[in-house]
Design an enzyme around this catalytic site. Structure first.
Site, PDB file in Angstrom:
ATOM      1  N   HIS A 124       0.748  -1.188   0.121  1.00  0.00           N
ATOM      2  CA  HIS A 124       0.002   0.051  -0.032  1.00  0.00           C
ATOM      3  C   HIS A 124       0.805   1.222  -0.160  1.00  0.00           C
ATOM      4  CE1 HIS A 124      -3.231   2.517   2.519  1.00  0.00           C
ATOM      5  NE2 HIS A 124      -2.810   2.978   1.448  1.00  0.00           N
ATOM      6  N   HIS A 180       1.795   5.041  -2.495  1.00  0.00           N
ATOM      7  CA  HIS A 180       1.374   5.862  -3.574  1.00  0.00           C
ATOM      8  C   HIS A 180       2.503   6.757  -4.465  1.00  0.00           C
ATOM      9  CE1 HIS A 180      -2.389   4.885  -1.491  1.00  0.00           C
ATOM     10  NE2 HIS A 180      -1.865   5.539  -0.281  1.00  0.00           N
ATOM     11  N   ARG A 220      -2.342   8.989  -5.182  1.00  0.00           N
ATOM     12  CA  ARG A 220      -2.464   9.305  -3.893  1.00  0.00           C
ATOM     13  C   ARG A 220      -3.985   9.582  -3.544  1.00  0.00           C
ATOM     14  NH1 ARG A 220       1.239  10.134  -0.166  1.00  0.00           N
ATOM     15  NH2 ARG A 220       2.742   9.357  -1.519  1.00  0.00           N
ATOM     16  N   HIS A 279     -10.498   2.456   0.506  1.00  0.00           N
ATOM     17  CA  HIS A 279      -9.737   3.834   0.687  1.00  0.00           C
ATOM     18  C   HIS A 279     -10.392   5.140   0.530  1.00  0.00           C
ATOM     19  CE1 HIS A 279      -6.297   6.039   2.021  1.00  0.00           C
ATOM     20  NE2 HIS A 279      -5.376   5.288   2.023  1.00  0.00           N
ATOM     21  N   HIS A 338      -5.050   0.743   7.090  1.00  0.00           N
ATOM     22  CA  HIS A 338      -4.979   1.482   8.512  1.00  0.00           C
ATOM     23  C   HIS A 338      -5.709   0.327   9.606  1.00  0.00           C
ATOM     24  CE1 HIS A 338      -5.663   4.446   5.381  1.00  0.00           C
ATOM     25  NE2 HIS A 338      -4.382   4.573   5.465  1.00  0.00           N
ATOM     26  N   GLU A 358       2.481   3.008   3.426  1.00  0.00           N
ATOM     27  CA  GLU A 358       2.131   4.404   2.510  1.00  0.00           C
ATOM     28  C   GLU A 358       3.368   5.123   2.674  1.00  0.00           C
ATOM     29  OE1 GLU A 358      -1.561   5.338   4.548  1.00  0.00           O
ATOM     30  OE2 GLU A 358      -2.265   5.921   2.463  1.00  0.00           O
TER      31      GLU A 358
END
Lengths: 328, 328, 328, 328, 328, 328
Positions: A6, A8, A64, A172, A216, A276
């Site tokens: 995960h 971006h 993103r 997300h 998360h 991330e």
């Protein structure tokens, strides 16, 4: 192999200018920039330098999320921007095929049916080798009544396509228009809403092969299992712990206690390594001396994990889900 | 001296990124970038190179209007962005004091009273030497019901401040949220709406020293004088031609026929030289071989203008209005 | 022959009462008045007297646009009123067949699809010999979000019917609910919006035989060609001057400078003589001593027009477009 | 003396045209017509001829309620129209001082506070001798959420002014924007709503001298006394029959059974003779051979009324309430 | 036999708790209570004791209308509640088959099409022997724009099903969200609106066997026949008195004058005996010493009724309409 | 002493009926029930039996939050209901003074300023000895745009009153109108939103003595500290861990892992023992054989707590905050 499932793209300056123009002109008129190879390469190299520093082998790159502009009117803005970002993801992956894989953003728009996203998704997966996608449960970004929850038929066209393509979606959310709810908190709240809706629905009976990842650490749900366990007991049938194992989660909570609680709650076979990085967690923790999102040592320090658990978290859970992934 | 009374800053890459972040995060959280002197200097020099090419001595610089984001929710977005842009204008002017003067953007927000703009305006004029400001007659940018017309008391707080500071305002709309009305056309339509509302109101009786400039040749009104002349005749009193002379106009129509019609209609003493260069008109005219917004030769070619007319248009009309201007 | 291609019926007292009742009762209940032949004749004769005074041979009569009430709720109001007005147009034409031809109003309603207008249009053209129609690009009249621009598929049902019937439409908005934008100015702004949307669309590729007339000199566009020429150059392909020639325009700007600019911009073969007399321009110009809308002498005075140009403007451009027109 | 306490002006053709223009132009621009004495006289004489036919001595004239346009946006429309109508009422009364008295319309607007009406009301009463006014309990005319009920403080500014001027108000709604509720039925429903709100409030404790007349037999309430009597019993305190006697009513129900029920319910000293003739009831009853609104014989036929009762209904109840009335 | 054609269930405590939970949780989550036989029996016996006291043989029971919650969001609330209430009606009738018959509530929801009610209605009638249903003409309960009037095609799916099942509907609104209009008054106003819409429509031409009952004496309409008679005369065709006889009415006005007026107006063959007891009228009239809703003696006292009239009102009008009724 | 700082009244049947009537009638009309002592006593005894079973000495009782109906229109509904519930709390406490203390509900209404709550709050605290109150951060209950976050001036009137009365508020949302977000999850999300808004604001600078308790373990925030720690580092100044210690939390998460994480994160001196029993967690855990909300043994089992920590959690943290509490 350490796969960061995960992450971006880093956005080149030219793209920021484009986004600014798109918003300012509301896409009328609009002229997409042609990013130079040099610009793409520099952006990609920025990430690779970080990966090398923290020991990541491969990152799965997507647009993103908080910059997806799903609620900016009119729909053409997000449509053009999504195309631009997916192109950037694709070019970055092609330039560094050993270090990245591509995960697509979708041109979702406010409370409109996600049917409009299916062509873009098919194209990216079938023609360009993308191996997954993002899915935003509230493309209104808090500006107006949200669409139905993820348990609703509203989302079935997407689920059907995900199953057909055999790819997972990373749930997300994007930005947040409500001053009291920052986008970073909305991520968490939307994950909680998404999980509870799915687990109260028939979605997995209808789509038994559907693969959904809640990043998360699964929002607030693993921390609030007591509340939902009681609900499940009252309803009869499966326990909430069993239900939770239909879903997958990742480690982007940036805290050892939280990651431990997550793994204890859902099992080491349901958690994917993810950072991330660079992103929200990229600030230096004055205690550890490492960035908060430098999570590899954190996981390696968790005492109750077996070697197999660790391999699952760092690699195998991920490759099992993203089965279009092929090590280069 | 050739004064280009209507031009806008060139925006550095770092600022575009900031705008993108502001919109994506809805200013929650937000952290303004610190532009380097180098970035400001490069942006300014870009303009000066163009000015030198077309023979402009001085430009009056303001924030780029269509990027003012007056309708992006919440108000904090445009407030932060306006501050950032006015800072950029100020630094550019300070760096090149012989070539630029500063004109302020205002943090107008949707249909809220413009009272919130008065402090920013006073600060820029009194503390930093700005000599005028932009005024957007529709900060909703077409997203919802617009505020009352410029003839309404809604605007009186601004008019009072303009008179007190003895500065002119350049009436210029920002973006447009309606897909059918591009921002570039909305400029024109808003100017037409603004002029007709003012001339049907008592604003100039109440504020006899108010100085308002309508760019882009005054929208559609000079081309449609017949329609409004007939209305004035029916109402009795002043002719519409007389009324129009309470206002000022500029040459940013990029067409010789149009500029001629404008000057014939409102008089050579009511028209300011202006190009917005670089901007919308910066494309090469295949017939003349010059950019459409290279207007100095166009005006020099207009046969019916006297030498004094030309000096008025190129310099004196402007310095009379912007009387805080001081040649360096 | 002098054909005034754009004029509107004079409304008898009984019809005004009906309109007042329709609005007051919101068409519930409603009872249409039966206009006497005498009332229709008097109204028609009023126009003929004016035509004789200014030298017009034939007028094309349509309902008075600003009184179309397209936004008055509920839809039944405008439906009943449109029927009443088209009946009046028809009876007037039948009573004076050498002096008038009929152009239909359409029962458009707010942002609803114009499909509901097709039956009325077919009936008037096929059964009663109407030779054209009005088309309002914003039947919300500014009260709420407008429908998509004229370049959008929303309008294709009308375009298809226009092509099938081989008649032109006169693009003309109706009233205006926004206090800051009078209906008379909204005409102009809507024409500018309509033209730019059409010329940025694929409408004429899809409907190559579509005939659209923009009255009032084409809104603001001919005066702002510089702005749009630059846009076209940047886009590549056709020039904006070429694109503009897909449309037709009329002379109802009531000003010699404006009419000259129009003809120079779009060509003498794209402009139709029109006065809307009696109407907005029917006030005495203190300079010429003639009404502003007494445009025949104005056009005759334009030096750069050839005799053929003049015949085209006064008659042939019109008869070519309105090819269901037959001289009696 | 036979006083018809509730009647409305006949509107000249010129005024209908004005109303049509006001609505079509949304009062921008607008130019009020100057009615000729001849036009006013003809309209007045029309009424007098009817009065003579049915034996009415004096009528109290007000603007025609359903044409008050209280909900037409913007507020300026109803403001201009109310002025025009009150002027017409005044001129009619001045022309025929022995046959008419003036009752004012108020420029109420949607859900805005009725404070804006106080100046107009004072002017008409103090300067021009008006003896009462209309009061519309729902000036939104059903287009959106209505203002609070008549028992609410929202209305206190009007009640205060009515007491100060010592005049009664005739509670009468205007048009209706909801297709399912015709204005003629809305009159009835609004009266029922008004009565129940007042009688459940403290209005008459706060304004003990307030005089309110509910026309059309008091809406549905006298017919539904059973329902409200039971409510009052449950609440304790006064009976509903006692409460109803704080209000006044008129006979415009056009049916003998209904008028009898009304008088039996509220008492002969609370009912005013009224016809609204010419108006809704002006159609020939095939059974009686008289118009439905020819109510004098109907009342004369009611057996249970004493001579004093009749005199009260035809004259004294009215003159007691409208105590600014002076027989000429 | 005395049939009370319009009465409502008494609601057990457990059901009130359920309703409170449904509203508080917005049906998420929700768990319907299982009412004990004891609870149902006690509620039913409460009614039977009252019936015995006033001499009623049979009551037709339906859910209590003002508690239908048709406007509470989301739709699932009213859907669950309607099921619960219809179950209660059914169990009560099964427990006391000699004293009750079942009339169904429908899960109508705001302005959504009533198609969603057809399955529930069929099930209750065909599977459980219900003999009629309630129909709410405004399920928005005044919170937002109401659906079209009962004369509109919107309602045809229900009318079709009513004809197919050969059952009557009792037109009865539910709650009221507008503070100025109590639910008890809204009943009346909705009946007036329903009647006028139906009688101005083609519904009975399309559905000649449709059976609709307007309770509460038909709202305000019988009291205002003069107004509507005049309208019918102007329209030509049938008289309003004739039209009214397409409908049926009941006696729940709780006042002798009102019931007399009703019977005189619509005929003794169009009026059904009904009390809604226990309900709104269940308060002791200090004059008669009986409850206002103890209507049997009231009707027996009406002098102008024949014995056959009385039998029709008390029994035969009802059994003719509700022809699925079978005496046990 | 074991103090359960967060529990809610058991509602008698009569009160549920009242709530059902309030919602159904929208408080028009309304008549509050008089609860018998017997009903109050039975409800209270139900709780005491549970307390005895699990070893609780004292509970702090407040109205049941999800039943506060803060968004049900009109405001009068929640106003009447809050009064009724606070009365019930008061009577229960008076009846069992050794076992309960009273915490007030507030009549908050949608997005209106909480100023309307201050009188009720003062009355309950000063006149009736209440020792704290609930505070709902979103009284719209998700039906429309929420009020500003808890960091905003909107809430200052409440904070000022809390400081003046020296009582803590328990931040607890009510129902949820969005189908995708159950009220039980909304509790959690609102706590997360509340905490982040407060900690990004100046509230505690302005109100240094303000005492706020976030129940349910502080929503998602303790589980997501990594995310917010990084944000605090980037901002400079205090760490997020330090900021969190301005707030207080309780143990109603019903899970040992979660309670451990909470205590480790915020400290044992910031956590209050609480169960909400009987409530959401009152279901039998098949593993422990105890109810999920039987938390005393859970906390006693936590190894890392000292005896003092436990006493703080069970009693002293609570009595320190609620300093109007006096042991009986």
């Amino acid at each position: 192999m350490i796969i960061d499932s995960h992450a971006h793209v880093v956005v080149p300056a030219e793209s920021y200018k484009y986004m600014a123009e798109l918003v300012a002109s509301r896409a009328n008129p609009s002229l997409a920039p042609k990013l130079t190879d040099q610009a793409v390469r520099e952006a990609g190299q920025t990430i690779i330098d970080i990966m090398d520093r923290v020991g990541t082998d491969i990152q799965f790159l997507s647009p993103r999320p908080y910059m997806q502009m799903h609620s900016v009117k009119p729909a053409r803005v997000t449509q053009l921007w999504t195309t631009h970002m997916n192109d950037l993801v694709h070019r970055t992956v092609q330039m560094f095929p050993k270090r990245f894989r591509a995960v697509a953003g979708l041109p979702q728009y406010r409370d409109e049916s996600p049917r409009n996203c299916l062509d873009e998704l098919s194209f990216r997966v079938k023609e360009q080798g993308f191996i997954g996608c993002l899915l935003n449960p509230d493309p209104t970004e808090g500006d107006g009544a949200p669409p139905p929850g993820l348990g609703d038929e509203f989302w079935f066209p997407v689920y059907e396509k995900l199953c057909e393509l055999d790819i997972p979606a990373l749930v997300h959310s994007a930005g947040s228009c409500q001053p009291r709810e920052s986008y970073t908190l909305k991520f968490i709240n939307e994950e909680s809403i998404g999980i509870t809706n799915l687990l109260a629905s028939k979605v997995f009976e209808r789509f038994p092969t559907l693969k959904l990842i809640f990043p998360h650490g699964g929002g607030a749900i693993p921390y609030h299992m007591g509340r939902f366990r009681a609900w499940a007991v009252r309803n009869g049938g499966e326990t909430y712990d069993q239900m939770m194992r239909r879903l997958h989660f990742d480690t982007t909570t940036y805290d050892k206690h939280a990651i431990e609680l997550l793994i204890k709650t859902v099992g080491a076979d349901r958690v994917l390594f993810a950072t991330e990085k660079p992103g929200t967690g990229s600030a230096r923790d004055p205690i550890s001396g490492r960035d908060y999102d430098d999570l590899k040592p954190v996981i390696e320090e968790i005492g109750f994990l077996s070697a197999e658990d660790r391999r699952n978290i760092f690699e195998c859970n991920c490759t099992r889900l993203y089965n279009r992934f092929k090590a280069d």
